[in-house]
Design an enzyme around this catalytic site. Sequence first.
Site, PDB file in Angstrom:
ATOM      1  N   GLU A 114      -0.174  -5.097   6.672  1.00 21.49           N
ATOM      2  CA  GLU A 114      -0.485  -6.525   6.614  1.00 21.49           C
ATOM      3  C   GLU A 114      -0.591  -7.160   7.992  1.00 21.49           C
ATOM      4  OE1 GLU A 114      -1.497  -7.725   3.986  1.00 21.49           O
ATOM      5  OE2 GLU A 114      -0.835  -6.135   2.623  1.00 21.49           O
ATOM      6  N   TYR A 164      10.516   1.237   2.575  1.00 18.51           N
ATOM      7  CA  TYR A 164      10.834   0.896   3.963  1.00 18.51           C
ATOM      8  C   TYR A 164      11.772   1.912   4.621  1.00 18.51           C
ATOM      9  CZ  TYR A 164       8.178  -3.286   3.060  1.00 18.51           C
ATOM     10  OH  TYR A 164       7.151  -4.137   2.750  1.00 18.51           O
ATOM     11  N   ARG A 168       6.343  -7.486   2.234  1.00 20.46           N
ATOM     12  CA  ARG A 168       5.478  -6.958   3.284  1.00 20.46           C
ATOM     13  C   ARG A 168       4.924  -8.066   4.190  1.00 20.46           C
ATOM     14  NH1 ARG A 168       0.917  -4.418  -0.555  1.00 20.46           N
ATOM     15  NH2 ARG A 168       2.754  -3.211  -1.070  1.00 20.46           N
ATOM     16  N   TYR A 169       4.666  -9.242   3.603  1.00 17.65           N
ATOM     17  CA  TYR A 169       4.086 -10.327   4.399  1.00 17.65           C
ATOM     18  C   TYR A 169       5.137 -10.980   5.296  1.00 17.65           C
ATOM     19  CZ  TYR A 169       0.301  -9.741   1.012  1.00 17.65           C
ATOM     20  OH  TYR A 169      -0.693  -9.222   0.228  1.00 17.65           O
ATOM     21  N   HIS A 207      -9.081 -13.049  -5.495  1.00 13.68           N
ATOM     22  CA  HIS A 207      -8.086 -12.871  -4.427  1.00 13.68           C
ATOM     23  C   HIS A 207      -8.533 -11.738  -3.496  1.00 13.68           C
ATOM     24  CE1 HIS A 207      -4.134 -13.758  -2.702  1.00 13.68           C
ATOM     25  NE2 HIS A 207      -4.231 -12.517  -2.255  1.00 13.68           N
ATOM     26  N   ALA A 208      -8.558 -12.019  -2.207  1.00 17.43           N
ATOM     27  CA  ALA A 208      -9.109 -11.071  -1.230  1.00 17.43           C
ATOM     28  C   ALA A 208      -8.370  -9.735  -1.240  1.00 17.43           C
ATOM     29  CB  ALA A 208      -9.036 -11.677   0.160  1.00 17.43           C
ATOM     30  N   HIS A 210      -7.743 -10.711   8.658  1.00 18.85           N
ATOM     31  CA  HIS A 210      -6.648 -10.044   7.954  1.00 18.85           C
ATOM     32  C   HIS A 210      -7.167  -8.836   7.160  1.00 18.85           C
ATOM     33  CE1 HIS A 210      -2.856  -9.793   5.614  1.00 18.85           C
ATOM     34  NE2 HIS A 210      -3.676  -9.394   4.649  1.00 18.85           N
ATOM     35  N   GLU A 211      -8.226  -9.066   6.393  1.00 21.73           N
ATOM     36  CA  GLU A 211      -8.771  -7.981   5.563  1.00 21.73           C
ATOM     37  C   GLU A 211      -9.378  -6.871   6.418  1.00 21.73           C
ATOM     38  OE1 GLU A 211      -7.889  -7.860   2.578  1.00 21.73           O
ATOM     39  OE2 GLU A 211      -7.199  -9.914   2.442  1.00 21.73           O
ATOM     40  N   HIS A 227       0.168 -12.539  -6.561  1.00 19.28           N
ATOM     41  CA  HIS A 227       0.909 -11.282  -6.415  1.00 19.28           C
ATOM     42  C   HIS A 227       1.888 -11.008  -7.542  1.00 19.28           C
ATOM     43  CE1 HIS A 227      -0.808 -12.401  -2.603  1.00 19.28           C
ATOM     44  NE2 HIS A 227      -0.645 -11.172  -2.147  1.00 19.28           N
ATOM     45  N   HIS A 285      -6.950  -4.342   7.554  1.00 20.60           N
ATOM     46  CA  HIS A 285      -6.678  -3.263   6.585  1.00 20.60           C
ATOM     47  C   HIS A 285      -7.741  -2.167   6.718  1.00 20.60           C
ATOM     48  CE1 HIS A 285      -3.407  -5.172   4.434  1.00 20.60           C
ATOM     49  NE2 HIS A 285      -4.133  -6.179   3.994  1.00 20.60           N
TER      50      HIS A 285
HETATM   51  C1  KAF Z   1      -1.035 -13.100   4.569  1.00 17.74           C
HETATM   52  C2  KAF Z   1      -1.524 -13.507   5.767  1.00 17.74           C
HETATM   53  C3  KAF Z   1      -1.516 -14.815   6.090  1.00 17.74           C
HETATM   54  C4  KAF Z   1      -0.999 -15.731   5.211  1.00 17.74           C
HETATM   55  C5  KAF Z   1      -0.518 -15.308   4.011  1.00 17.74           C
HETATM   56  C6  KAF Z   1      -0.554 -14.012   3.664  1.00 17.74           C
HETATM   57  C7  KAF Z   1      -0.010 -13.559   2.389  1.00 17.74           C
HETATM   58  C8  KAF Z   1      -0.946 -13.251   1.277  1.00 17.74           C
HETATM   59  C9  KAF Z   1      -1.260 -14.486   0.429  1.00 17.74           C
HETATM   60  O1  KAF Z   1      -0.341 -15.023  -0.174  1.00 17.74           O
HETATM   61  O2  KAF Z   1      -2.423 -14.884   0.370  1.00 17.74           O
HETATM   62  N1  KAF Z   1      -2.177 -12.616   1.704  1.00 17.74           N
HETATM   63  C10 KAF Z   1      -2.923 -11.887   0.872  1.00 17.74           C
HETATM   64  O3  KAF Z   1      -2.615 -11.740  -0.296  1.00 17.74           O
HETATM   65  C11 KAF Z   1      -4.176 -11.251   1.407  1.00 17.74           C
HETATM   66  C12 KAF Z   1      -4.673 -10.132   0.482  1.00 17.74           C
HETATM   67  C13 KAF Z   1      -4.270  -8.706   0.918  1.00 17.74           C
HETATM   68  O4  KAF Z   1      -5.054  -8.302   1.984  1.00 17.74           O
HETATM   69  O5  KAF Z   1      -2.964  -8.711   1.418  1.00 17.74           O
HETATM   70  C14 KAF Z   1      -4.410  -7.725  -0.264  1.00 17.74           C
HETATM   71  C15 KAF Z   1      -3.551  -8.124  -1.487  1.00 17.74           C
HETATM   72  C16 KAF Z   1      -3.753  -7.135  -2.576  1.00 17.74           C
HETATM   73  C17 KAF Z   1      -4.767  -7.344  -3.478  1.00 17.74           C
HETATM   74  C18 KAF Z   1      -4.957  -6.426  -4.505  1.00 17.74           C
HETATM   75  C19 KAF Z   1      -4.127  -5.333  -4.633  1.00 17.74           C
HETATM   76  C20 KAF Z   1      -3.108  -5.152  -3.727  1.00 17.74           C
HETATM   77  C21 KAF Z   1      -2.922  -6.061  -2.698  1.00 17.74           C
HETATM   78  N2  KAF Z   1      -3.952  -6.433   0.211  1.00 17.74           N
HETATM   79  C22 KAF Z   1      -4.776  -5.412   0.431  1.00 17.74           C
HETATM   80  O6  KAF Z   1      -5.972  -5.501   0.202  1.00 17.74           O
HETATM   81  C23 KAF Z   1      -4.190  -4.174   0.977  1.00 17.74           C
HETATM   82  C24 KAF Z   1      -2.838  -3.922   0.889  1.00 17.74           C
HETATM   83  C25 KAF Z   1      -2.296  -2.756   1.418  1.00 17.74           C
HETATM   84  C26 KAF Z   1      -3.117  -1.849   2.039  1.00 17.74           C
HETATM   85  C27 KAF Z   1      -4.449  -2.119   2.146  1.00 17.74           C
HETATM   86  C28 KAF Z   1      -4.992  -3.270   1.594  1.00 17.74           C
HETATM   87 ZN    ZN Z   2      -3.375  -7.944   3.273  1.00 16.91          ZN
END
Ligand code: KAF
Ligand code: ZN
Length: 642
Positions: free
Chosen positions: A400, A214, A511-512, A342-343, A372-373, A502, A376
Amino acid sequence: MAVRGSIVLLLLGIFCYLPSSSRCQGTNTNETQAIQWLAEYNELAMKAYFESTVASWSYQTDITDQNEQAMIDANVKVAAFAKEARTNASLFDMTNFSYDTKRQLSKLKTIGDAAIEDQDKLEELNNVLAGMESRYSKGKVCPEDGECLSLEPGLTRIMSKSRNYAELNWAWQGWREAVGPSAKEDYKRYVELKNIASVANGYANNGDYWKSWYEVDDFTDQLENLYQELSPLYDNLHAYVRRKLYDIYGSDYISLKGPIPAHILGNMWSQSWLNILDLVLPYKDASSIDVTPVLVREGYDARRMFNVSDEFFGSLGLKKMTPEFWAESMIEKPDDREVVCHASAWDFSNQIDFRIKQCTDITMDDFITIHHEMGHIEYYLQYKDLPVVYRGGANPGFHEAVGDTLALSVSTPKHLKAVGLLDEVQDDYEADINFLMSMALDKIAFLPFGYLMDKWRWAVFDGTITPENFNAEWWKLRTQYQGIVPPTPRTEANFDPAAKYHIPSDTPYIRYFVSHILQFQFHKAMCEAAGHTGDLLKCDVYNSQEAGKLLGDMLKMGESKEWPEALEKITGNRTMTAQPLLDYFQPLISWLEEQNSGEQLGWAEAWTPNEPPVWPSSAISAHQTSVWASVVLASLVIFFKP
Ligand code: KAF
Ligand code: ZN
């Protein structure tokens, strides 16, 4: 290109005699050579990262021992590449280089896990990580009779739909039993190895390393200030929801002065409460704002939900998903193999291949996750022509926030009606409050969870929290920040942090929290660009090229500049501020304060709920049958007593 780069390195080598020895470090002051070397590095990096990403994708979309080993091999290989790049980048004396050359070279000197000197340890870390991720992804809870349930979609559906205290407890505890305890030994070793890597990168521990992304010294102070500013709003939402749950579940399970049992909030981790909207809806007679029934009724499938999202990005003049994206993404859960459900959104580093992996369920939750996805992917597409070192978010919270920002427009009842996802919408005060309640159950309920996840990990990495109190400290934070308690007592035989993706997957979480602040700042700025006037909660930037350009121009910067600069580009302001979020929710804040008059805010009372009854009911009836049998037997004995 490859030949020219090698010549540059060769010249450096001759100059220093020993190319990678410390004698050569920081001796080359020629910026032209540095720029040339960076261009060469960039070509090689695209190839190297492409290879390792392919291996990870193969593993995550088909978890087998063979794919696991191939991924580990690829990770070890790419780590060697990163190490060599660090050595070569260190040959330059950057003192008089431009900001940009300095920034690129500096980024190459911090190399994450690859910094681990000992190859065996690097391999061990990769093994530990793959083990934790695959056990989480394969986790199942099996009822006494019937099919075993995985997290997505089975357990997630129970957590969101069931209103049976005992059944919810069954799913909640079952999931934690399935994936918690078996992760603990691996997690202990993971902490040690991650700290070794971070020390090798020049940080005191892995938490400090994560915070360094950061790029501001007072990052944790900024977060604490934001949290303090927002906690009164959370406390009001908590008290209101607690009262409603009390009316439903009663005093055995809810105390009006205590924390709420963690399993009755509609979500496995109590991080979003949107799924209990029906239980807490302020005005029952106002029109519905839940699109799940419409998605189901209209026969939506994953592809059609993705198309709606893609169309929204396109309407702003932003980039649409590519043919390769549609051909290669995994947007449904396959039924013939184990996958990481997990997305996630993937950049294969070759400027062509971008994919989403999501086990989409036909629900409002997943409709929002799609945006959300795609956010990215949009970021990836916007910065794909930058050097590889700059292909990232201005900070991780920016990445995010992109899709969530657009989802703030998409979620407005007016927009959902326009795209046929709501049947009728009212436009009055009661409808506004209902709508804001739904948003608060998602966005405000999330804040303490978003904050505490890494508070726990930072303390684990710096040694303040030790394995002897992993779970106790986890629940201390869960109660302190979220105001929740486990439905039944927990011990150190449980390892509940590992039940959240996570943690076993080594994905930082602050980050979230950052994103939940930023997305309202971005939304406000885009709404102004779109010419929106009036309440922020009503703004929908659909079709606004101006809003799209404002966002797109910021995304194009990638991480080439420090984040305050990117923030200034889109909002005109260099600091994170909770003000746009507070403005957005203002009508609901006043409404909640009124509703809560006479209510005790907070959860100071040390209180634990009663034990839930046994589930499933077959077990209850078995129990009850034996009770009845004893009663009958006793009566007979009394009756026939001589
Ligand atoms: C986000 C949004 C709304 C509500 C809650 C959240 C928090 C969180 C959760 O607890 O569900 N959301 C996510 O985990 C969504 C998945 C993601 O898009 O953030 C994903 C997570 C991830 C999965 C595998 C390896 C690393 C991270 N992040 C990415 O796909 C990503 C991260 C950084 C750059 C590009 C893509
Ligand atoms: Zn994400």
